[in-house]
Design an enzyme around this catalytic site. Sequence first.
Site, PDB file in Angstrom:
ATOM      1  CE  LYS A 296      13.511 -31.567 -25.890  1.00 42.12           C
ATOM      2  NZ  LYS A 296      12.133 -31.097 -26.358  1.00 42.12           N
TER       3      LYS A 296
ATOM      4  CE  LYS B 218       9.429 -28.902 -33.010  1.00 42.67           C
ATOM      5  NZ  LYS B 218      10.785 -28.827 -31.879  1.00 42.67           N
TER       6      LYS B 218
ATOM      7  CG  ASP C 203      19.361 -28.402 -29.710  1.00 44.70           C
ATOM      8  OD1 ASP C 203      19.177 -28.955 -31.068  1.00 44.70           O
ATOM      9  OD2 ASP C 203      18.310 -27.722 -29.591  1.00 44.70           O
TER      10      ASP C 203
END
Length: 292
Positions: A19, A45, A131
């Site tokens: 992504k 992250k 997700d």
Amino acid sequence: MVKKKIKQIAIYGKGGIGKSTTTSNLSAALVQAGYKVMQFGCDPKSDSTNTLRGGKYIPTVLDTLREKNVVKAEEVVFEGFHGVYCVEAGGPAPGVGCAGRGIITAVQLMKQQKVFDELDLDFVIYDVLGDVVCGGFAVPIREGIAEHVFTVSSADFMAIYAANNLFKGIQKYSHAGGALLGGVIANSINAPYAREIIDDFVQRTHTKVIEYVPRSVTVTQSELQGKTTIEAAPNSEQAKVYSSLAQKIAEHVESSTPSPLELKELREWAAKWGNHLLALETGEIRTEAAGI
């Protein structure tokens, strides 16, 4: 003077699906085409924008806020490849708080300081983890911050499962001014059956594929240099695919509400494809055989 309408786009996808790679190459291709672009990393992250900046990480909005109460936009907005503006929302300290809060805080900061208008942007692209079903990550959809949503998905079941969950979120907020789906960016599509699986999934969910992106060693080589493919290998076939994607997204006008599959339907659909692939593997059927 008429205020320019900024095209705000959210790109979702499960972790590890490519992504951020796709988003960074999209941003790089758009700035190369002459657009003013901001890429807004929304993953805790905080690594969404580093290939736009030679592999360098930038201070995040949440980290900077932890150090001082008042943050000025110039402390968290950095320029990258060809002048693309880079922002990382960041996340909470490990084990504490909601990972999606950085998105809410960072967007509020940009709006309060009128950053989008002052930079005269054409595009703001939010790179969002897809997700995690969490209120914070749903903000670009739920609040209608992004107008168009694209999801990166491979033909793997967990990637499709995450995309289908995203469709459920878009459907839920579509009646309340939420963002709508622009389409699916089919990633790592090398085998013919991978394209068939994605095509079947989008047909069943009343969506569409906006671009097929093959898996390429060029991407790996570029990222090992801390660069996007657009920067490191501008004449490569892969760069042409990303430029094509950028053009399609720049021209994209109308998004729609997807029709996600119920879990039982998704499981049955996946099982049929599983049987089909096994039959292909064992030579029971030829590649061109349909029957799904």
